[in-house]
Scaffold this motif. Structure first.
Motif, PDB file in Angstrom:
ATOM      1  N   THR A 117       0.828  -1.208   0.000  1.00  0.00           N
ATOM      2  CA  THR A 117       0.000   0.000   0.000  1.00  0.00           C
ATOM      3  C   THR A 117       0.863   1.259   0.000  1.00  0.00           C
ATOM      4  O   THR A 117       0.533   2.249  -0.661  1.00  0.00           O
ATOM      5  CB  THR A 117      -0.947   0.000   1.203  1.00  0.00           C
ATOM      6  N   ASP A 118       1.987   1.223   0.732  1.00  0.00           N
ATOM      7  CA  ASP A 118       2.861   2.390   0.777  1.00  0.00           C
ATOM      8  C   ASP A 118       3.539   2.639  -0.561  1.00  0.00           C
ATOM      9  O   ASP A 118       3.717   3.798  -0.979  1.00  0.00           O
ATOM     10  CB  ASP A 118       3.922   2.216   1.866  1.00  0.00           C
ATOM     11  N   ILE A 119       3.950   1.575  -1.251  1.00  0.00           N
ATOM     12  CA  ILE A 119       4.579   1.736  -2.564  1.00  0.00           C
ATOM     13  C   ILE A 119       3.621   2.438  -3.517  1.00  0.00           C
ATOM     14  O   ILE A 119       4.020   3.337  -4.282  1.00  0.00           O
ATOM     15  CB  ILE A 119       5.024   0.368  -3.130  1.00  0.00           C
ATOM     16  N   MET A 120       2.363   2.037  -3.480  1.00  0.00           N
ATOM     17  CA  MET A 120       1.377   2.693  -4.336  1.00  0.00           C
ATOM     18  C   MET A 120       1.267   4.175  -3.991  1.00  0.00           C
ATOM     19  O   MET A 120       1.146   5.026  -4.884  1.00  0.00           O
ATOM     20  CB  MET A 120       0.012   2.010  -4.172  1.00  0.00           C
ATOM     21  N   GLY A 121       1.327   4.469  -2.686  1.00  0.00           N
ATOM     22  CA  GLY A 121       1.262   5.870  -2.269  1.00  0.00           C
ATOM     23  C   GLY A 121       2.463   6.669  -2.742  1.00  0.00           C
ATOM     24  O   GLY A 121       2.323   7.816  -3.192  1.00  0.00           O
ATOM     25  N   VAL A 122       3.663   6.084  -2.642  1.00  0.00           N
ATOM     26  CA  VAL A 122       4.868   6.784  -3.086  1.00  0.00           C
ATOM     27  C   VAL A 122       4.853   6.947  -4.601  1.00  0.00           C
ATOM     28  O   VAL A 122       5.292   7.978  -5.134  1.00  0.00           O
ATOM     29  CB  VAL A 122       6.137   6.038  -2.617  1.00  0.00           C
ATOM     30  N   MET A 123       4.336   5.952  -5.307  1.00  0.00           N
ATOM     31  CA  MET A 123       4.204   6.093  -6.766  1.00  0.00           C
ATOM     32  C   MET A 123       3.308   7.285  -7.102  1.00  0.00           C
ATOM     33  O   MET A 123       3.596   8.051  -8.031  1.00  0.00           O
ATOM     34  CB  MET A 123       3.638   4.806  -7.379  1.00  0.00           C
ATOM     35  N   TRP A 124       2.220   7.455  -6.361  1.00  0.00           N
ATOM     36  CA  TRP A 124       1.341   8.598  -6.580  1.00  0.00           C
ATOM     37  C   TRP A 124       2.069   9.905  -6.287  1.00  0.00           C
ATOM     38  O   TRP A 124       1.986  10.861  -7.055  1.00  0.00           O
ATOM     39  CB  TRP A 124       0.089   8.480  -5.713  1.00  0.00           C
ATOM     40  N   LEU A 125       2.812   9.945  -5.163  1.00  0.00           N
ATOM     41  CA  LEU A 125       3.582  11.143  -4.838  1.00  0.00           C
ATOM     42  C   LEU A 125       4.560  11.480  -5.958  1.00  0.00           C
ATOM     43  O   LEU A 125       4.698  12.647  -6.357  1.00  0.00           O
ATOM     44  CB  LEU A 125       4.341  10.939  -3.525  1.00  0.00           C
ATOM     45  N   ASN A 126       5.246  10.461  -6.452  1.00  0.00           N
ATOM     46  CA  ASN A 126       6.211  10.697  -7.534  1.00  0.00           C
ATOM     47  C   ASN A 126       5.523  11.227  -8.792  1.00  0.00           C
ATOM     48  O   ASN A 126       6.071  12.080  -9.505  1.00  0.00           O
ATOM     49  CB  ASN A 126       6.966   9.414  -7.855  1.00  0.00           C
ATOM     50  N   SER A 127       4.329  10.735  -9.058  1.00  0.00           N
ATOM     51  CA  SER A 127       3.614  11.174 -10.262  1.00  0.00           C
ATOM     52  C   SER A 127       3.169  12.628 -10.162  1.00  0.00           C
ATOM     53  O   SER A 127       2.913  13.272 -11.184  1.00  0.00           O
ATOM     54  CB  SER A 127       2.396  10.280 -10.507  1.00  0.00           C
ATOM     55  N   ARG A 128       3.083  13.145  -8.943  1.00  0.00           N
ATOM     56  CA  ARG A 128       2.637  14.522  -8.733  1.00  0.00           C
ATOM     57  C   ARG A 128       3.791  15.482  -8.458  1.00  0.00           C
ATOM     58  O   ARG A 128       3.566  16.660  -8.151  1.00  0.00           O
ATOM     59  CB  ARG A 128       1.655  14.581  -7.553  1.00  0.00           C
ATOM     60  N   ALA A 129       5.018  14.992  -8.549  1.00  0.00           N
ATOM     61  CA  ALA A 129       6.181  15.825  -8.224  1.00  0.00           C
ATOM     62  C   ALA A 129       6.497  16.791  -9.365  1.00  0.00           C
ATOM     63  O   ALA A 129       6.443  16.424 -10.548  1.00  0.00           O
ATOM     64  CB  ALA A 129       7.398  14.952  -7.939  1.00  0.00           C
TER      65      ALA A 129
END
Length: 248
Positions: free
Chosen positions: A227-239
């Motif tokens: 679940t955290d990896i998915m969250g970090v992927m989302w953060l990266n996509s919004r950087a």
């Protein structure tokens, strides 16, 4: 043994600890020995332990004047403990290692010197330890770790083979730019890269836990990681990174 300045230590060693009575004081003494001759402080963050962890640390301050004891009023987990320690830290360089004693403090100079060397890249912000060749855990735990690390690397492309290694050195100023969330400590390399920083890794040693028990289960860690990896992927996509800024 030399003592660091109480006002402006160069290095702050942050150690999260939960129910680690019997481990914390020997570990604090090892840290002090490993960094003898340097300007440093040691911050243990007791995550509302229910055993004698807090009192052992308080008693040890009489012999270790560089030791600081920060106590959470309620249990919040390892990432929040690391963050609390960083927020209280006075050094420009922050080092972390686990409170169970499995990260030998003798490896601290290796990651510190790599981070602060004269020819380091300007944007180098973190040097992490890599236990891959020396990990002292059960075969099942090592298998689960390899699987989790492989999944994370494939999805986040953080070039980190052992993000679970607690021994790291990083610039406090860089850490404070990162988004915070629970389990953040397992994604520091990916989050540093997201902010435009560079990370390096050095082989470090590892040893068996001799007192107490692990606070994690393989399945619990795997579920949280997914679940955290998915969250970090989302953060990266919004950087959106400006690559620095200038004032005129």
């Amino acid at each position: 043994m030399s003592q660091s300045s109480p006002k402006s230590p160069h290095i702050s060693v942050v150690v999260p600890a939960y129910n680690e009575a019997g481990n914390v004081v020997p570990l604090a003494r090892e840290i002090a020995e490993a960094l003898d001759g340097r300007s440093f402080e040691i911050l243990f963050v007791d995550d509302s332990s229910s055993d004698a962890t807090r009192q052992e640390l308080i008693d040890a301050k009489a012999d270790l004047p560089m030791l600081r004891v920060i106590v959470h009023r309620t249990n919040c987990g390892q990432s929040r403990s690391v963050r609390t320690g960083v927020m209280h830290a006075r050094g420009d360089i922050v080092c972390t290692l686990d409170g169970d004693g499995q990260n030998p403090p003798q490896d601290l100079p290796s990651v510190i010197d790599a981070l602060t060397r004269d020819d380091a890249p300007e944007n180098l912000a973190l040097v992490g330890g890599d236990r891959t060749a020396n990990r002292q855990d059960s075969a099942w735990k090592k298998f689960a770790s390899r699987a989790g690390n492989g999944l994370r690397q494939a999805m986040l492309n953080d070039n980190c083979a052992d993000t679970g290694c607690g021994l790291k050195a990083f610039k406090r100023s860089a850490y404070l730019q990162l988004p915070y969330f629970d389990h953040q400590h397992r994604f520091l390399p990916a989050l540093m890269i997201r902010e435009g920083f560079q990370c390096e890794f050095r082989p470090v040693t590892h040893r068996h836990r001799t007192i107490g028990t692990s606070k994690y289960t393989n399945f619990g860690r795997l579920f949280a990681s997914l679940t955290d990896i998915m969250g970090v992927m989302w953060l990266n996509s919004r950087a959106r990174n400006p690559r620095g800024s200038d004032e005129f």
